[in-house]
Motif scaffolding. Structure first.
Motif, PDB file in Angstrom:
ATOM      1  N   CYS A 133      -5.917  -1.828  -1.493  1.00  0.00           N
ATOM      2  CA  CYS A 133      -4.576  -1.542  -2.021  1.00  0.00           C
ATOM      3  C   CYS A 133      -3.592  -2.694  -1.830  1.00  0.00           C
ATOM      4  O   CYS A 133      -2.652  -2.836  -2.618  1.00  0.00           O
ATOM      5  N   ALA A 134      -3.751  -3.493  -0.796  1.00  0.00           N
ATOM      6  CA  ALA A 134      -2.776  -4.547  -0.512  1.00  0.00           C
ATOM      7  C   ALA A 134      -2.931  -5.755  -1.423  1.00  0.00           C
ATOM      8  O   ALA A 134      -2.067  -6.630  -1.445  1.00  0.00           O
ATOM      9  N   ALA A 151       2.817  -3.665   1.457  1.00  0.00           N
ATOM     10  CA  ALA A 151       1.577  -3.012   1.033  1.00  0.00           C
ATOM     11  C   ALA A 151       0.580  -3.062   2.177  1.00  0.00           C
ATOM     12  O   ALA A 151       0.640  -3.950   3.038  1.00  0.00           O
ATOM     13  N   PHE A 152      -0.363  -2.123   2.161  1.00  0.00           N
ATOM     14  CA  PHE A 152      -1.310  -1.967   3.264  1.00  0.00           C
ATOM     15  C   PHE A 152      -2.722  -1.850   2.710  1.00  0.00           C
ATOM     16  O   PHE A 152      -2.951  -1.191   1.695  1.00  0.00           O
ATOM     17  N   GLY A 153      -3.665  -2.505   3.393  1.00  0.00           N
ATOM     18  CA  GLY A 153      -5.046  -2.475   2.933  1.00  0.00           C
ATOM     19  C   GLY A 153      -6.018  -2.514   4.093  1.00  0.00           C
ATOM     20  O   GLY A 153      -5.611  -2.516   5.270  1.00  0.00           O
ATOM     21  N   SER A 176      -4.196   1.906  -6.288  1.00  0.00           N
ATOM     22  CA  SER A 176      -4.648   0.810  -5.447  1.00  0.00           C
ATOM     23  C   SER A 176      -3.811  -0.450  -5.711  1.00  0.00           C
ATOM     24  O   SER A 176      -2.588  -0.383  -5.762  1.00  0.00           O
ATOM     25  N   SER A 177      -4.454  -1.597  -5.902  1.00  0.00           N
ATOM     26  CA  SER A 177      -3.719  -2.866  -5.969  1.00  0.00           C
ATOM     27  C   SER A 177      -2.745  -2.945  -7.139  1.00  0.00           C
ATOM     28  O   SER A 177      -1.780  -3.712  -7.108  1.00  0.00           O
ATOM     29  N   VAL A 208      -1.361  -5.835   6.596  1.00  0.00           N
ATOM     30  CA  VAL A 208       0.006  -5.596   6.137  1.00  0.00           C
ATOM     31  C   VAL A 208       0.451  -6.819   5.348  1.00  0.00           C
ATOM     32  O   VAL A 208       0.434  -7.941   5.870  1.00  0.00           O
ATOM     33  N   GLU A 209       0.793  -6.622   4.080  1.00  0.00           N
ATOM     34  CA  GLU A 209       1.360  -7.695   3.256  1.00  0.00           C
ATOM     35  C   GLU A 209       2.865  -7.488   3.166  1.00  0.00           C
ATOM     36  O   GLU A 209       3.333  -6.375   2.903  1.00  0.00           O
TER      37      GLU A 209
END
Length: 398
Positions: A187-188, A382-384, A353-354, A389-390
């Motif tokens: 997702c990030a 955003a988190f993945g 997601s992304s 953590v972005e």
């Protein structure tokens, strides 16, 4: 002899020498740069088939009529996850339970295999990616031949030659465009791609970077009544998004400028998000601890990134789920309006997601334009998997 008077961007100073003037000019340029790294245009697209949450729940209850306890649990998840509608590239997911190949009651021989799902992914992902990219190019007023770099993002399917190669020919991009595929990053990765585009433009001010993300999450709905699989089936959707990033003149810049960005991995969290290949698509594991971990760890990460400045006026939070938005709203004492764009995208489209973060930024841009409140500082998060953590500091330029 009198000191000469100099004026620069509204600052007038009595300068005894040129060195002091140069120092002042450099200080002003750092605070108010004449050129900005900007998100020049955004485009989004979704498939034709809409999954209404109430209708999906009705068909799921039909499939779970022999399992009333699981049906009650599914009712709670589908009702309270913050999603009203989603979109899917798979029309069979709209069929009644007895004709849907993705429900566990389906005979094993007819459940779509990973190979079947990847065949559909290849067909549908190209169409959605092209549509989103064309919209971003038009919105940014760039021609395909202006693009110097292509960053292609996806974690929900694989094929070669990949989406990046397909887009070059279908969009009429230059044959020597620099290609950067970001695959299987979760997702990030949409924000990861924006961070990489910022780094490219900072090194090469003449660059024009086309970022394209496409995710077909619903292809990976599992033929299982396991609670974890039902949970992920409740709020993921399909979609594509794109943007063009480049250097723009401050006077002609409208939209979002990228100020700085960073990526941080949280310690001891490798097992909290997992995305693995199975016989019936990809299998997702999301720990129920994720919202709590974000509330606990992210404020310190954010403080280190943001510094002592006032908190951002607007927040572009990747809506990975209602719990993630809730945890950040509580941790940072955000108003409902500050989380409004993220909740709106989750409600209308689910978690794509992304691709989702650019949907949120497009919504925020529309909101800022409508309210016409002038320059604002903001942040995108955003988190993945990792857990990663972005973070990106952005500003709205009216």
């Amino acid at each position: 002899m009198r000191n000469k008077r100099y004026s620069y961007v509204g600052i007038t100073a009595s300068c005894p020498n040129v060195r002091l003037l140069a120092h002042l000019r450099n200080a002003v340029r750092r605070l108010y740069p004449l050129e900005l790294i900007s998100i020049m245009g955004i485009g989004t697209s979704v498939p034709a088939y809409c999954l209404d949450q109430e209708d999906a729940l009705r068909r799921l209850r039909e499939a779970l009529k022999e399992r009333p306890e699981v049906a009650r649990w599914a009712q709670r998840i589908f009702t309270h996850c913050g999603v009203d509608t989603r979109y899917t590239c798979e029309p069979n997911l709209l069929e009644p339970a007895n004709r849907c190949r993705y429900v566990p009651s389906t005979p094993e021989l007819t459940i779509p295999t990973t190979e079947e799902r990847m065949t559909l992914y290849q067909k549908e992902s190209i169409l959605l990616a092209v549509e989103a990219a064309q919209k971003a190019l038009a919105d940014s007023r760039n021609r395909p031949q202006d693009i110097t770099h292509l960053i292609m993002v996806s974690c929900t399917g694989l094929f070669l030659p990949g989406l990046d190669a397909e887009l070059i020919w279908r969009l009429d991009l230059r044959g020597d465009v620099h290609r950067v595929p970001l695959t299987f990053m979760g997702c990030a990765a949409g924000l990861t791609a924006l961070r990489q585009s910022e780094e490219i433009v900072r090194r090469e001010p003449e660059a024009r970077v086309l970022v394209v993300t496409v995710e077909l999450c619903t292809l990976h709905i599992q033929p299982s009544f396991d609670k974890e699989h039902l949970f992920t089936a409740a709020f993921f959707g399909d979609g594509a998004s794109a943007c063009v990033v480049g250097m723009t003149d401050r006077e002609h810049s409208v939209g979002f400028a990228i100020r700085k960005s960073n990526s941080v991995m949280l310690p001891n969290t490798l097992d909290k998000m997992k995305w693995t290949v199975g016989n019936y698509g990809f299998q997702l594991h999301l720990s129920p601890e994720i919202p709590g971990l974000i509330a606990k760890e992210v404020p310190e990460v954010f403080k280190s990134f943001w510094g002592d400045d006032s908190l951002p006026a607007f927040w572009a939070i990747h809506p990975g789920g209602r719990g993630i938005i809730d945890s950040l709203q509580s941790a940072f004492h955000l108003s409902d309006s500050q989380t409004g764009a993220s909740r709106s995208i989750l409600r209308q489209y689910g978690n794509m997601s992304s691709a989702t973060i650019l949907f949120v930024l497009a919504q925020l841009r529309e909101d800022q334009f409508r309210t016409n409140e002038g320059f604002k500082d903001g942040v995108a998060l955003a988190f993945g998997p990792g857990m990663t953590v972005e973070l990106m500091r952005i500003s709205y330029q009216p």
